[in-house]
Design a protein around this motif. Structure first.
Motif, PDB file in Angstrom:
ATOM      1  N   LYS A  23       0.826  -1.209   0.000  1.00  0.00           N
ATOM      2  CA  LYS A  23       0.000   0.000   0.000  1.00  0.00           C
ATOM      3  C   LYS A  23       0.860   1.259   0.000  1.00  0.00           C
ATOM      4  CE  LYS A  23      -4.062   2.073   2.203  1.00  0.00           C
ATOM      5  NZ  LYS A  23      -3.562   3.469   2.256  1.00  0.00           N
ATOM      6  N   LYS A  79       2.062   1.950  -3.530  1.00  0.00           N
ATOM      7  CA  LYS A  79       0.971   2.484  -4.341  1.00  0.00           C
ATOM      8  C   LYS A  79       0.668   3.928  -3.957  1.00  0.00           C
ATOM      9  CE  LYS A  79      -3.203   2.565  -3.317  1.00  0.00           C
ATOM     10  NZ  LYS A  79      -4.593   2.347  -2.867  1.00  0.00           N
ATOM     11  N   VAL A 127       7.732   1.463  -9.453  1.00  0.00           N
ATOM     12  CA  VAL A 127       6.679   0.555  -8.980  1.00  0.00           C
ATOM     13  C   VAL A 127       6.960  -0.864  -9.464  1.00  0.00           C
ATOM     14  CG1 VAL A 127       4.226  -0.039  -9.121  1.00  0.00           C
ATOM     15  CG2 VAL A 127       4.911   2.341  -8.787  1.00  0.00           C
ATOM     16  N   ASN A 159       0.127   0.066 -10.878  1.00  0.00           N
ATOM     17  CA  ASN A 159      -0.273  -0.234  -9.502  1.00  0.00           C
ATOM     18  C   ASN A 159      -1.278  -1.379  -9.447  1.00  0.00           C
ATOM     19  OD1 ASN A 159       1.076   1.429  -7.490  1.00  0.00           O
ATOM     20  ND2 ASN A 159       0.205   3.177  -8.561  1.00  0.00           N
ATOM     21  N   TYR A 206      -0.681  -4.852  -7.361  1.00  0.00           N
ATOM     22  CA  TYR A 206      -1.595  -5.459  -6.393  1.00  0.00           C
ATOM     23  C   TYR A 206      -1.949  -6.892  -6.768  1.00  0.00           C
ATOM     24  CZ  TYR A 206      -2.726  -1.940  -2.912  1.00  0.00           C
ATOM     25  OH  TYR A 206      -2.668  -1.095  -1.832  1.00  0.00           O
TER      26      TYR A 206
END
Length: 323
Positions: free
Chosen positions: A101, A104, A150, A296, A300
């Motif tokens: 989290k 992100k 990321v 993102n 996840y």
């Protein structure tokens, strides 16, 4: 099986709460230890090439050793009191190791600044999560930098620690985080850390070798379920997975580039010095700020699939179905 349950609890807590700024974080303590030892070991062994190499190697031994021993002892003594106490403590440890989290949220700060057409603020927000110079970056370069970090941190920030959690619980996961934190602080090829940070950088390459490749494969699977270009992800992964100065970073960056039909990589300035790099992916279309949201989503789903896969393997091993 308690360890597996604790990992799942920690993972869920991270997805819900992330890393609250008010909560003391063990990785910050590791970072403070690295900064302290950096100064002390340089003074102790001197600034010659040999002295810096020895000091850097000792840094790795001390930080990795303490990162493993401290949580091991905490959990050992907690288990002597109660297995329930040990379970709660280890769940909290796993929660603080995960960074899904947080990664992100930090990258979405860049997206939000770009959505407001505030390129200056987007550069600042990007500087919080990358090691390159950001002050002169174009909007395209800011987007690419965000997507790259990321994608890269999907491996070394989430899946690699998860991998070591399932192998050796919180102590081994903290050992990995100690090595990874050292690499992020001293693993640079500049005048300051060329020799002192060499052992940390090499050790980080070794520890990330298998997790990075596992993450790349799982990311390709995730891209399929997200209706991204899974065939392109596989193609670019296979072709460009070594197009990076690191032997591991392009494993996931190549998947992201292929899945999104964009080109990443290329040279950047680090600490005022231009570092040439190969490109990753094909320039099929220009990047857009929405690519940050897309990567993102990839992050996840990759994390969720990995958690399910590693948990299943652990269950099968526990009941002697495999290995």
């Amino acid at each position: 099986m308690l360890t597996v349950a604790a990992i799942v609890v920690g993972f869920i807590l991270d997805l819900i709460f992330g890393d609250p700024h008010w909560l003391p974080h063990p990785i910050c303590l590791i970072g403070n230890l690295i900064g302290f030892l950096d100064k002390k070991l340089r003074k102790l062994f001197g600034f010659s090439e040999q002295g810096l190499l020895i000091g850097g190697a000792l840094l790795v031994v001390l930080v990795a050793g303490l990162a493993y021993v401290v949580p091991y002892l905490i959990l050992h003594f907690a288990s002597l009191v109660s297995w329930k106490l040990a379970f709660v403590i280890e769940s909290i440890m796993f929660y603080q190791i995960f960074a899904t989290k947080c990664l992100k949220d930090e990258s979405m700060l860049v997206f939000k600044s770009l959505a407001k057409n505030d390129l200056v603020d987007a550069r600042v927000k990007l500087s919080w999560i990358v090691g390159r110079d950001t002050k002169e970056l174009t909007e395209e370069e800011v987007i690419k930098g965000t997507v790259e970090t990321v994608a890269e941190n999907t491996a070394d920030g989430i899946i690699a620690p998860m991998f070591f959690m399932f192998l050796g619980g919180a102590p081994l996961a903290f050992l990995y985080k100690g090595i990874n934190t050292m690499d992020s602080m001293v693993g640079y090829k500049n005048d300051t850390y060329l020799y002192f940070g060499r052992a940390a950088a090499k050790m980080d390459d070794v520890f990330n070798f298998i997790p990075a490749r596992i993450t790349g494969i799982i990311m390709i699977v995730a891209s399929y379920f997200l209706n991204m270009n899974a065939c392109g992800a596989w193609k670019i992964f296979w072709r460009d997975r070594y197009n990076h100065l690191s032997p591991n970073s392009a494993m996931t960056e190549s998947v992201a580039a292929g899945a999104l039909n964009i080109q990443l990589g290329g040279g950047h300035y680090y600490f005022g010095k231009w570092v040439p790099k190969k490109t990753i992916g094909d320039n099929i279309r220009p990047v857009v700020k929405e690519d940050i949201m897309a990567v993102n989503n990839l992050l996840y789903l990759t994390a969720i699939i990995s958690m399910m896969l590693f948990s299943l393997i652990s269950l099968l091993r526990a009941y002697n179905y495999i290995f």
